[in-house]
Enzyme design. Structure first.
Site, mmCIF file in Angstrom:
data_model
loop_
_atom_site.group_PDB
_atom_site.id
_atom_site.type_symbol
_atom_site.label_atom_id
_atom_site.label_comp_id
_atom_site.label_asym_id
_atom_site.label_seq_id
_atom_site.Cartn_x
_atom_site.Cartn_y
_atom_site.Cartn_z
ATOM 1 N N SER A 164 -4.116 1.908 10.277
ATOM 2 C CA SER A 164 -4.773 0.568 9.686
ATOM 3 C C SER A 164 -4.048 -0.607 8.528
ATOM 4 O O SER A 164 -4.627 -1.127 8.562
ATOM 5 C CB SER A 164 -6.399 1.028 8.836
ATOM 6 O OG SER A 164 -5.453 1.802 8.108
ATOM 7 N N GLY A 165 -3.142 0.041 7.674
ATOM 8 C CA GLY A 165 -1.613 0.124 7.395
ATOM 9 C C GLY A 165 -1.331 -1.946 8.393
ATOM 10 O O GLY A 165 -0.897 -2.855 7.642
ATOM 11 N N CYS A 213 0.838 -0.718 -0.559
ATOM 12 C CA CYS A 213 0.643 -0.047 -0.202
ATOM 13 C C CYS A 213 1.153 1.726 -0.389
ATOM 14 O O CYS A 213 0.232 2.164 -0.733
ATOM 15 C CB CYS A 213 -0.829 0.058 0.743
ATOM 16 S SG CYS A 213 -0.232 -0.287 3.008
ATOM 17 N N HIS A 220 -2.773 6.998 3.467
ATOM 18 C CA HIS A 220 -0.918 6.621 3.192
ATOM 19 C C HIS A 220 -0.620 8.291 2.262
ATOM 20 O O HIS A 220 -1.263 8.022 0.935
ATOM 21 C CB HIS A 220 -0.454 5.872 3.000
ATOM 22 C CG HIS A 220 -0.240 4.653 3.107
ATOM 23 N ND1 HIS A 220 -1.512 4.580 4.989
ATOM 24 C CD2 HIS A 220 0.123 2.835 3.659
ATOM 25 C CE1 HIS A 220 -0.500 3.514 5.529
ATOM 26 N NE2 HIS A 220 -0.318 2.758 3.915
ATOM 27 N N LYS A 268 10.297 -2.252 0.734
ATOM 28 C CA LYS A 268 9.079 -2.647 0.185
ATOM 29 C C LYS A 268 8.546 -1.506 -1.276
ATOM 30 O O LYS A 268 8.788 -1.233 -2.682
ATOM 31 C CB LYS A 268 8.286 -2.875 0.390
ATOM 32 C CG LYS A 268 7.862 -4.286 0.901
ATOM 33 C CD LYS A 268 6.429 -4.384 2.572
ATOM 34 C CE LYS A 268 7.022 -5.898 2.383
ATOM 35 N NZ LYS A 268 6.055 -6.130 3.735
HETATM 36 N N1 LIG Z 1 2.459 -2.827 5.360
HETATM 37 C C1 LIG Z 1 1.791 -1.556 5.130
HETATM 38 C C2 LIG Z 1 0.314 -1.859 4.601
HETATM 39 C C3 LIG Z 1 0.157 -2.500 2.886
HETATM 40 O O1 LIG Z 1 0.023 -3.305 2.727
HETATM 41 C C4 LIG Z 1 1.653 -0.293 6.371
HETATM 42 O O2 LIG Z 1 2.034 -1.100 7.174
HETATM 43 O O3 LIG Z 1 0.561 0.484 6.165
#
Ligand SMILES: N[C@@H](CC=O)C(=O)O
Length: 363
Positions: A187-188, A158, A253, A213
């Site tokens: 929420s991630g 994300c 985000h 990532k």
């Molecule tokens: N790893 C991310 C979630 C996204 O896929 C986060 O921690 O916000």
């Protein structure tokens, strides 16, 4: 009207699983017929299993309340009942790799939210507007797995969705160097403010694995399918460096990014490229596709989570504050909805693309 495809949700009780359940409640092509989770929840009804830990604003959809949860390890039993699955299982990376491959080998297409297979060279990592053609690697993956229907496709992390779409719109100007700092919602991490009181009045400067990532995944998305090697070869530029911070926001985000380009685009050219960026999902009018993938906001104080996170039902990207910089050519701020576009919504759009392209069919 043709019959809906039967979908199973693996990891249905977690936050991403819950988001799948709510987003698929009235889906025109897909119907949730099966929910699976760990052995702890197996045997309970979905409503019982999520009681006290339901994190969505919407109520648990009526159609899934009475579904009995199966153990995700009951692969052959699940394979008989579904046309494909969404995977949001929560296990170790090795276990996820193994179980997703077991489903694929049982002839079940798997659309995964997990990072475990993102770097498997013949697994496409898809943002449908950006690299819909990468799905053609599936024929080579199926040959390797010895399957006719089963395969794995994944969506990216994300964190990249707030800046990678803008950089994709600007590929023709040849970005060479990018600095991206992300400000990521709780929420991630699968949390709400109730679960994460430590985030109030705080910024946490570490999210495990996130920077790697954020720096690497866009390169696979901009890569090419190599028919000789039967793999996706990642792009080699731009170089991306990133820092990822957790902030006191529930959904959304934000990224603050700096970019250098080989070509030297004007502000008008950059904004025009953002606003005119369209992909296959828009052409095909896929059910979850935003009409406008990227909006550019001219106000100095936008994009803001409060006003802009739900742009296009959380499937659109908001960009603003594009201006020149003393060190880089340009800087900007981007915002995306991390559990809609960034997680379940992005995976559902990916499944819609795969159905439209004939990779996911009725079994
Ligand atoms: N790893 C991310 C979630 C996204 O896929 C986060 O921690 O916000």
């Amino acid at each position: 009207m043709s019959k809906k495809l039967r979908v199973g949700i693996l990891g249905a009780t977690g936050m991403v699983g819950q988001r799948y359940i709510t987003l698929l409640a009235d889906h025109p092509w897909f119907e949730v017929v099966l929910v699976a989770a760990s052995s702890r929840s197996a045997g309970k009804t979905y409503e019982q299993a999520v009681a006290g830990r339901w994190k969505m604003d919407e109520a648990v959809p009526t159609a899934v309340r009475e579904l009995t949860i199966l153990d995700v390890n009951q692969v052959s039993q699940i394979a008989k009942q579904v046309d494909f699955v969404f995977s949001a299982v929560s296990m170790s990376k090795d276990e996820i790799k193994k179980i997703e491959e077991t489903y694929a080998k049982a002839e079940v297409p798997v659309v995964s939210n997990n990072s475990a297979h993102r770097w498997t060279p013949d697994v496409p990592m898809i943002v449908p507007e950006i690299n819909p053609d990468h799905t053609r690697i599936i024929k080579y993956q199926r040959e390797r797995l010895g399957t006719t229907r089963g395969f794995i496709a994944v969506k990216p992390n994300c964190s990249i969705q707030s800046y990678a779409p803008a950089l994709s719109a600007w590929r023709k100007f040849e970005p060479t160097q990018v600095v991206a700092t992300t400000y990521q919602a709780i929420s991630g991490a699968g949390k709400t403010f109730k679960d994460a009181p430590e985030i109030l009045n705080n910024v946490v400067p570490f999210i495990s694995g996130e920077e790697e990532k954020s720096e690497k995944e866009p390169l696979k998305i901009w890569g090419q399918v190599d028919d000789q090697k039967r793999e996706i070869i990642p792009a080699t530029s731009p170089i991306i460096t990133s820092q990822c911070l957790r902030v006191a926001v529930l959904y959304g985000h934000t990224a603050a990014a700096f970019v250098n380009f080989k070509q030297k685009p004007t502000k008008e050219e950059l904004i025009e490229a953002l606003e005119n960026y369209r992909g296959v999902p828009q052409e095909l009018k896929l059910p979850s596709a935003p009409a406008q993938f990227i909006q550019y906001l001219t106000e100095d104080d936008r994009p803001q989570v409060r006003f802009d996170v739900n742009f296009e039902n959380g499937m659109g990207i908001s960009i603003g504050r594009l201006r020149t910089d003393k060190i880089f050519d340009w800087k900007f701020v981007g915002l995306s909805h991390n559990t809609a576009r960034g997680a379940a919504g992005g995976a559902i759009l990916c499944a819609e693309l795969l159905k439209a392209q004939g990779y996911i069919t009725a079994n």
